[in-house]
Design an enzyme around this catalytic site. Sequence first.
Site, PDB file in Angstrom:
ATOM      1  N   LYS A  27     -14.130  -2.066 -24.431  1.00 26.57           N
ATOM      2  CA  LYS A  27     -14.113  -1.465 -23.088  1.00 26.57           C
ATOM      3  C   LYS A  27     -14.910  -0.167 -23.112  1.00 26.57           C
ATOM      4  O   LYS A  27     -15.104   0.445 -24.157  1.00 26.57           O
ATOM      5  CB  LYS A  27     -12.671  -1.168 -22.645  1.00 26.57           C
ATOM      6  CG  LYS A  27     -11.744  -2.363 -22.678  1.00 26.57           C
ATOM      7  CD  LYS A  27     -12.074  -3.334 -21.585  1.00 26.57           C
ATOM      8  CE  LYS A  27     -11.045  -4.455 -21.583  1.00 26.57           C
ATOM      9  NZ  LYS A  27     -11.404  -5.582 -20.837  1.00 26.57           N
ATOM     10  N   HIS A  29     -13.922   2.509 -21.418  1.00 25.50           N
ATOM     11  CA  HIS A  29     -13.002   3.582 -21.034  1.00 25.50           C
ATOM     12  C   HIS A  29     -11.737   3.476 -21.904  1.00 25.50           C
ATOM     13  O   HIS A  29     -11.499   2.454 -22.534  1.00 25.50           O
ATOM     14  CB  HIS A  29     -12.621   3.457 -19.550  1.00 25.50           C
ATOM     15  CG  HIS A  29     -11.962   2.150 -19.228  1.00 25.50           C
ATOM     16  ND1 HIS A  29     -12.685   0.985 -19.064  1.00 25.50           N
ATOM     17  CD2 HIS A  29     -10.661   1.816 -19.064  1.00 25.50           C
ATOM     18  CE1 HIS A  29     -11.855  -0.006 -18.800  1.00 25.50           C
ATOM     19  NE2 HIS A  29     -10.610   0.467 -18.800  1.00 25.50           N
TER      20      HIS A  29
END
Length: 144
Positions: A27, A29
Amino acid sequence: LTVATSMAISEHFGADIKYCSNRKEVKDHGDKGILLGSPIADGDKVVIIEDVMTSGKAMAEVYPKLTGAAKVNIIGMVITVDRMEKALQGNQSAVQTVYETYGVPVYAIVNMEDIIAAIQNDVIPGKEYLDAMLAYREQYGVTA
């Protein structure tokens, strides 16, 4: 499954073990790693926990991630259900192929034979699905 297993081992055996989970993709984030949870280190003993083994694809995906992150010793794989299906290639079961390819023994809580026998012996419901299960096993399965 990894969290529940770690909690049970702690409760029943008093052992404090690390755990991590494989993320399908990185990911951009939050926690950006591919392995979430406790970091792994050279020399760690690892047990892989999976829900169901069908073709062995999960091991093919996680093995290089684990061995690429550290020089770990993968001592086993525990799965809840072995569907007893043929591996991606060949006529062996996925469990057999994982052992031959990676040297990792696989331990199943139950397998397809157990489930079929439980239905046939009225231990669990599901007789309405039995013919379809047997036909599916005939086409895709291997014998024990």
